[in-house]
Write an enzyme that holds these catalytic residues in place. Structure first.
Site, PDB file in Angstrom:
ATOM      1  N   SER A 228      36.019   6.003  -3.569  1.00  0.00           N
ATOM      2  CA  SER A 228      35.567   4.637  -3.422  1.00  0.00           C
ATOM      3  C   SER A 228      34.062   4.533  -3.117  1.00  0.00           C
ATOM      4  CB  SER A 228      36.409   3.963  -2.333  1.00  0.00           C
ATOM      5  OG  SER A 228      36.406   2.582  -2.471  1.00  0.00           O
TER       6      SER A 228
ATOM      7  N   ASP B  12      22.772   9.352 -10.909  1.00  0.00           N
ATOM      8  CA  ASP B  12      22.294   8.764 -12.157  1.00  0.00           C
ATOM      9  C   ASP B  12      20.841   8.328 -12.088  1.00  0.00           C
ATOM     10  OD1 ASP B  12      24.836   9.192 -13.013  1.00  0.00           O
ATOM     11  OD2 ASP B  12      25.429   7.091 -13.151  1.00  0.00           O
TER      12      ASP B  12
ATOM     13  N   LYS C 159      38.593   6.461  -7.158  1.00  0.00           N
ATOM     14  CA  LYS C 159      39.017   5.152  -6.659  1.00  0.00           C
ATOM     15  C   LYS C 159      37.862   4.186  -6.814  1.00  0.00           C
ATOM     16  CE  LYS C 159      41.184   1.866  -4.573  1.00  0.00           C
ATOM     17  NZ  LYS C 159      40.221   0.825  -4.925  1.00  0.00           N
TER      18      LYS C 159
END
Length: 414
Positions: free
Chosen positions: A326, A337, A351
């Site tokens: 999560s 990224d 999740k």
């Protein structure tokens, strides 16, 4: 209003916890609820929103009288033929029928909760409760351990991420919801709960006895490791995470740390806003932190960094495992990224859905309303983050943290 007392640099962070909480968390309470002790690898965001009034379902154009003939015929037979009529309750029947609606969408994170669940919600949000200290979720029909909390009774008893719970105090847990499992695992401090557990690599399940304790969730711990390497363990994302990170980071900087391992192993999530704000310490202003896709219309919302990104140049790696879920996946994805920060360890849990709480009378409907994507376009839900450098502990039952040692060795050479 931002939560910095003064513009931080890459060597020291000066944060105001009070202004941080008021300005950021009071703005919107997105919560990635982890049934910790749990609480189901279930996340939700709680807001002061109410569901719009709906037509009674029998009058809805979505259903015809034929659709409900089976329901009424079954109910009639129960009333006419069932031997134990004292067990028949119209209130319970209506609740279970409504829960059946939610179950029909086949979403492990959506559910309808009774009023009694309110107490557990409050305990979870406060980060203090009586239990065993682990997050559980529903996975492929089994109650599965997402992550035991660091130093918790569950961890001390030997529970590990990925463990499947087959029985709770002798009761079959197959097909049990995480909500029900939580109520059965929790109990008075000092009492015992016996879990029948199956683990990858085991030929037969084993019983693990855990003594329930008072669970206090430490947000962040930190220590110097092997010279100039600082290890920061982030256990959860709550209002204490950023202030405690700043304290640990500054302390290690003053002690000579120049490289860092951000250890998010067994971090099951927490407040989405905290994860985003934490990422803003690293991700420069204007860069994408995550993308949200909402509702039946699949509308998109891009969450862009508003922070200074003063730690963007920090030499660091992120450590994940299958218990990282999560909000921890959102944070790791943002740094990976945008900054090309290397991820070490295991593939994360996957999740990445958002649950919203809708009051339905005196009940609560928790419904999945959105998905999260990393800046690079990876849908977290069901996918997880794949490490750049896979690391596994070859001797998981000993006391040596081999994975952390290898991560420290790796950061020394980049």
């Amino acid at each position: 209003m931002k939560y910095y007392n003064s513009p931080p640099d890459d060597k020291h962070l000066n944060l105001s916890p009070k202004s941080y909480f008021n300005a950021k968390l009071a703005l919107k309470l997105f919560i990635v609820l982890f049934v910790i002790g749990i609480i189901s690898v279930v996340s939700f965001y709680a807001g002061n929103q109410t569901a719009q009034a709906q037509e009674p379902f029998l009058q809805s154009e979505d259903f015809s009288s034929r659709n409900f003939q089976l329901f009424w015929d079954t109910w009639t037979k129960i009333k006419q033929e069932y031997i134990a009529q004292d067990k028949v309750s119209t209130d319970k029947a209506a609740l279970e029928a409504a829960r059946g609606l939610v179950k029909s969408i086949d979403d492990p994170y959506s559910d309808l909760y009774s009023p009694e669940r309110g107490k557990i919600f409050e305990e979870d949000l406060k980060g203090s409760f009586g239990g065993v200290g682990m997050e559980i979720g529903e996975k492929k029909g089994f109650i599965t351990v997402v992550a035991p909390l660091s130093g918790s009774p569950a961890e001390k008893a030997g529970m590990k991420a990925g463990d499947m719970i087959l029985k709770i105090n002798g009761e079959d847990a197959t097909g049990m919801t995480a909500e029900v499992a939580v109520t059965k695992i929790r109990g008075q401090v000092g009492t015992k709960v016996t879990l029948e557990v199956m683990r990858e690599g085991w030929k037969m399940p084993k019983d693990i006895v855990i003594v329930r304790g008072k669970i206090e969730i430490p947000a962040v711990t930190s220590e110097m490791y092997s010279g100039n390497v600082g290890v920061i363990k982030i256990n959860t994302f709550n209002p204490k995470t950023i202030p405690e990170f700043a304290i640990g980071y500054n302390k290690m900087r003053n002690a000579g740390a120049t490289r860092f391992v951000l250890d998010l192993r067994n971090n099951p999530g927490g407040y989405l806003d905290v994860a985003v704000s934490f990422a803003e310490l690293f991700v420069p202003r204007g860069k994408l932190v995550l993308k949200e896709v909402w509702g039946p219309s699949k509308s998109e919302n891009k969450v862009v960094s508003e922070g200074p990104g003063s730690l963007a140049g920090l030499k660091m790696v992120i450590l994940l495992n299958k218990g990282s879920a999560s909000a921890s996946e959102i944070f790791a994805g943002a740094l990976h990224d945008n900054l090309k920060t290397k991820i070490l360890g295991e593939k994360s849990y996957g999740k990445g859905s958002v649950q919203q709480i809708f009051p339905i009378g005196d009940h609560l409907l928790k419904l999945t309303v959105g998905y999260w994507y990393t800046p690079g376009g990876v849908r977290i839900e069901g996918t997880g983050l794949t490490p750049d450098v896979p690391l596994t502990d070859k001797n998981p039952d000993d006391t040596i943290d081999e994975v952390l040692q290898r991560a420290v060795d790796y950061i020394k050479h980049i």
